[in-house]
Motif scaffolding. Structure first.
Motif: not given
Lengths: 195, 243
Positions: B42, B209-210, B212-215, B217, B219, B224-228, B230
């Protein structure tokens, strides 16, 4: 119905998202009885539990509840909006970091909700699916608001500083003008929402 | 199939131009996509999402770092070998115009297999199975303009993963669809990944996007970031959980 049944029905419909403590159910029943909205039927089931039913006044109250929309002020205050607004005005707080941290957390929550939905989809549990959808849409709206806020801040950072001399347009409307929010000419949708 | 990393980006950067006018489209991107995993990327427009997808698919070359598809560093390949990897290891799904208008759904899906050298009849059989897997088995003989947008995207997913292909690169595949149809397409993608494919999905829709196992970001060209990653792979959908 008696207390345990009420709790069971509530949790079944809402997927136990908002767990009820059974003591709370009985306290509420006692208050409803005091106010004449429910009454004891006089019978009790085989385990000796007291069975309640709605009174006519209770029916009227319930019908009114379903018929009345929630107003904007009936909802709890939005702690996230407060946090972001304060982050912006508090020195040494990186508001973009606040936005990004929240976005990742909300996305994670959205992933969890989506997993729950994937599991629930095959089921016939429509009430639970509706509650899940509500939570999913709310999380999605939050992400959109975070994106929007970030874009707004990025534009503010790069835009030439507006001349702060003149009064804000529309400030004649009332003496207590809200704190000046930078106008965003590129965003039509905002203007439609702004009164 | 046992090699875990289907796609690996190692410190990938992409610079357009040089000197004072150089534009860093991507900086130091490291990302590993494993078997069965769906990763969503994203980011706002201009953040480098599409560049990332082009590099992953061998359509563009990194200025720094390496792109590995199924363990092979794309930089070590000759032009011809690279074309072969592009054609045989991965498939693309774009926002629209995925299918060849003059071919039926089954012919579109069978085409890569025929190019692989599979005989027409066998290729058609594989195509019919693949269409059934994405829930449009009954549309095999329709032409793209006789299908809805969501149905066309399902066909495109089937085509991207036909034969030995295990990696699908999807660039806003739901962009032209209404919300519910878009979600159905995501379910198909999710189900195909649960069945062993891998997907890299670019989207600006959080709700999509939700899945996905992992999102992650993007920029300004950087992650810049990562939901980690799964928790251990779990099958989210039963085989017939869509359609």
């Amino acid at each position: 119905m008696y207390g345990y049944q009420l709790r069971h029905e509530f949790e079944r419909s809402t997927g136990a998202t908002w767990p009820l403590n059974v003591g709370q159910v009985y306290t509420t029943l006692a208050r409803l009885e005091r106010d004449g909205l429910v009454e004891q039927t006089g019978e009790s089931d085989e385990e000796g539990k007291v069975v309640y039913r709605l009174t006519d006044a209770g029916h009227a109250e319930l019908t009114g509840w379903f018929a009345t929309p929630l107003g904007g002020n009936d909802r709890p205050r939005d702690e996230l909006a407060i946090k972001v607004a304060l982050a912006l005005t508090t020195p040494d707080v990186d508001v973009r970091a606040v936005l990004q941290t929240q976005r990742t957390a909300t996305l994670r929550h959205l992933q969890e909700l989506t997993r729950l939905k994937a599991v629930a989809d095959g089921s016939e549990d429509t009430a639970w699916l509706l509650v899940l959808d509500s939570m999913i849409f709310r999380a999605e709206a939050e992400v959109r608001w975070l994106d929007h806020s970030e874009t707004r801040l990025a534009r503010l950072a790069t835009a030439p500083r507006p001349t702060s001399a003149g009064p804000a347009p529309g400030s004649a409307a009332g003496p207590a003008a809200p704190p000046a929010v930078a106008t965003d000419p590129a965003s039509d949708s905002d203007q439609a929402v702004r009164r | 199939m046992t090699t875990d990393a289907v796609l690996e980006l190692r410190g990938v950067g992409r610079v357009h131009g040089d000197g004072a006018t150089a534009v860093h489209a991507l900086r130091a991107i490291s990302l590993t996509l494993r078997t069965g995993e769906l990763i969503a990327v994203m980011g706002p427009s201009g953040s480098g999402k599409s560049t990332l997808l082009h590099l992953a698919g061998g359509l563009d070359t990194p200025s720094e770092g390496a792109v590995l598809v199924e363990g092979t560093d794309l930089a070590t390949l000759s032009r011809g070998q690279l074309a072969a990897v592009r054609r045989r290891s991965l498939g693309y799904v774009f926002q629209d115009l995925n299918l060849i208008p003059a071919l039926t759904a089954a012919e579109n899906v069978a085409l890569p297999r025929e190019l692989d050298g599979v005989r027409a009849r066998a290729a058609r059989r594989e195509a019919l199975d693949a269409l059934a897997e994405v829930g449009v088995g009954d549309l095999a003989d329709r032409f793209p303009d006789e299908m809805s947008g969501g149905q066309q995207q399902r066909v495109a997913i089937a085509r991207a993963l036909i034969g030995p292909r295990r990696l699908v690169l999807a660039d806003e595949p739901t962009g032209a669809l209404d919300s519910q149809t878009g979600e159905d397409v995501l379910r198909v993608l999710r189900a195909r990944c649960d069945a062993g494919a891998s997907g890299l999905l670019v989207t600006h829709e959080a709700r999509h996007a939700a899945w996905a196992d992992r999102v992650v970001f993007l920029r300004d060209g950087a992650l810049v970031d990562d939901t980690g990653v799964a928790p251990p792979p779990e099958v989210l959908l039963t085989a017939d959980g869509f359609g």
